[in-house]
Design an enzyme around this catalytic site. Structure first.
Site, mmCIF file in Angstrom:
data_model
loop_
_atom_site.group_PDB
_atom_site.id
_atom_site.type_symbol
_atom_site.label_atom_id
_atom_site.label_comp_id
_atom_site.label_asym_id
_atom_site.label_seq_id
_atom_site.Cartn_x
_atom_site.Cartn_y
_atom_site.Cartn_z
ATOM 1 N N GLU A 186 16.834 -4.525 -23.699
ATOM 2 C CA GLU A 186 15.411 -4.182 -23.559
ATOM 3 C C GLU A 186 15.083 -2.926 -24.365
ATOM 4 O O GLU A 186 14.039 -2.825 -25.009
ATOM 5 C CB GLU A 186 15.066 -3.963 -22.077
ATOM 6 C CG GLU A 186 13.560 -3.771 -21.805
ATOM 7 C CD GLU A 186 13.111 -2.309 -21.779
ATOM 8 O OE1 GLU A 186 11.900 -2.060 -21.777
ATOM 9 O OE2 GLU A 186 13.970 -1.411 -21.786
ATOM 10 N N ASP A 233 10.784 -2.617 -13.062
ATOM 11 C CA ASP A 233 11.278 -1.624 -14.037
ATOM 12 C C ASP A 233 10.865 -0.219 -13.595
ATOM 13 O O ASP A 233 9.822 -0.036 -12.959
ATOM 14 C CB ASP A 233 10.703 -1.950 -15.430
ATOM 15 C CG ASP A 233 11.542 -1.344 -16.562
ATOM 16 O OD1 ASP A 233 12.537 -0.645 -16.292
ATOM 17 O OD2 ASP A 233 11.182 -1.573 -17.734
HETATM 18 ZN ZN LIG Z 1 13.820 2.465 -20.831
#
Ligand SMILES: [Zn+2]
Ligand SMILES: *[C@@H]1O[C@H](CO)[C@@H](O)[C@H](O)[C@H]1NC(C)=O
Length: 390
Positions: A186, A233
């Site tokens: 990511e 997240d």
């Molecule tokens: Zn990050």
């Protein structure tokens, strides 16, 4: 051709119609298990092994992935695990191909065909950022990965019980499953661009777009099978504020916000001043002000201005997948900072998110009535509960 087309759209329309969401009872909310020692940052069997540098393509990354595989093999043998591999050069790889490996764990109702199940996807990335050296990324996203593993482990028995109690005909009609995506790559290696970020997510979304299920299936591709892509997240710092980013999934956000509000009312949110352990010690029992994590339950349709945070959902959203993005705005203070480590996690908040995601998942999968009583109170609860004691 026309007939085939009509069938196809009828299929997906029926799929949507079959959708339901069932709130958990207060009793069940109280029974949702916490992670206990498994989230200990030094010795915890779930979280500690993730709190290491795990840059894509490094040994640390492979070790963390192995930890996930071992976790599923040991605790969740009913789940189907697969690895999705891709490679790419990065701005710091000197022309070399770096491997990116996504882990996919799927739990579908028994006896259902691959293309006939619509799934709630629980998603987080497990790689860590290349810089600064030694970066751990506890909120980003070691803690979200740990939350998802604990949720999976905690709902498995309830899922199995529910499916065992469901007649085969109804299983066919229900066809809802859970899928976990632990994504690699990511983070940007140098600075965030379309090509330097989201390596694993981009490769997976692209491959799944053209992986077709059997022609007779309800859902054409694994992307179509995702009913909701729930992306976690930057979770684990104190006092998060998570807005509702997308109009088309605001209904799901509202369900989660409602679950949060109910958990708070029941004194089950550890980071709240009204958590039942704090209330017990307090003389003045008047509830103090709550500061909800999900701040926009009341957001109106015309207040969605289209702003969102670039993250693993982007390549999926571009292909029509519905997204619920649980990421605070503003980001935690430790964001992309060497201090984003285990010691800086607010463990109460980590546990609260875990409970909330668990409640949402259990409501999505309609698991009320299938959770066991907590071990300690088993004999007491067995008397008066309708919950199955085998
Ligand atoms: Zn990050
Ligand atoms: C994907 O990569 C992993 C880790 O490098 C490897 O063990 C696995 O065999 C690969 N899978 C496939 C299908 O190539």
């Amino acid at each position: 051709m026309l007939f085939a087309f009509a069938l196809l759209s009828l299929g997906s329309w029926l799929g949507r119609l079959a959708y339901a969401y069932q709130d958990l009872s207060d009793e069940t909310l109280k029974k949702l298990p916490g992670p206990g020692d498994d989230f200990d940052i030094k010795k915890g069997s779930i979280l500690a092994p993730i709190l290491v540098p795990r840059v894509s393509g490094t040994e640390g990354n492979a070790a963390v992935r192995q930890h996930f595989v071992d976790f599923f093999k040991t605790h969740l043998p009913e789940w189907t695990i697969s690895l999705h591999n891709s490679t790419s050069t990065t701005p710091v790889s000197n022309g070399k191909e770096v491997p990116f490996v996504n882990l996919i764990a799927t739990r579908d109702p028994p006896g259902t065909a691959e293309g006939d199940v619509s799934r709630l996807a629980l998603v987080a990335h497990y790689d860590s950022k290349y810089t600064p050296t030694g970066f751990i990324g506890a909120t980003d996203s070691a803690a979200p990965c740990a939350m998802i593993l604990h949720v999976a482990r905690s709902i498995e028995a309830a899922l199995a019980k529910k499916w065992a109690a469901t007649p085969d005909d109804d299983l066919d009609a229900e066809h809802r499953g859970v899928q976990i995506l632990l994504l690699d790559g990511e983070e940007a290696f140098k600075s965030w661009t379309d090509s330097d970020s989201l390596y694993g997510a981009r490769a997976l979304a692209e491959d799944w777009e053209t992986s077709f299920h059997m022609a007779s299936s309800t859902y054409r591709t694994p992307l179509d099978s995702i009913e909701l892509f729930l992306l976690l997240d930057l979770l684990g710092s104190k006092g998060p504020k998570v807005p509702s980013y997308f109009k088309t999934t605001h209904w799901a956000y509202k369900h989660m916000a409602n679950a949060e509000q109910r958990l708070r009312k029941l004194g089950l949110i550890k980071s709240s001043p009204n958590h039942d352990t704090k209330m017990a010690k307090r003389e003045n029992k008047k509830p103090r002000a709550e500061r909800p994590f999900l701040t926009e339950a009341a957001k109106g349709d015309d207040a969605f201005l289209g702003g969102f945070v670039q993250d693993d959902h982007v390549p999926f959203m571009a292909r029509g997948v519905e997204i619920l993005h649980i990421i605070p705005s503003p980001f935690p203070q430790v964001w992309h900072n060497i201090e984003d480590d285990g010691e800086h996690l607010d463990m109460d908040t980590v546990e609260d998110w875990t409970k909330l995601v668990m409640a949402f998942t259990a409501e999505w999968m309609e698991l009320d009535g299938f959770f066991d009583a907590p071990a300690k109170k088993l004999t007491v609860d067995a008397e008066k509960s309708e919950f199955e004691i085998p």
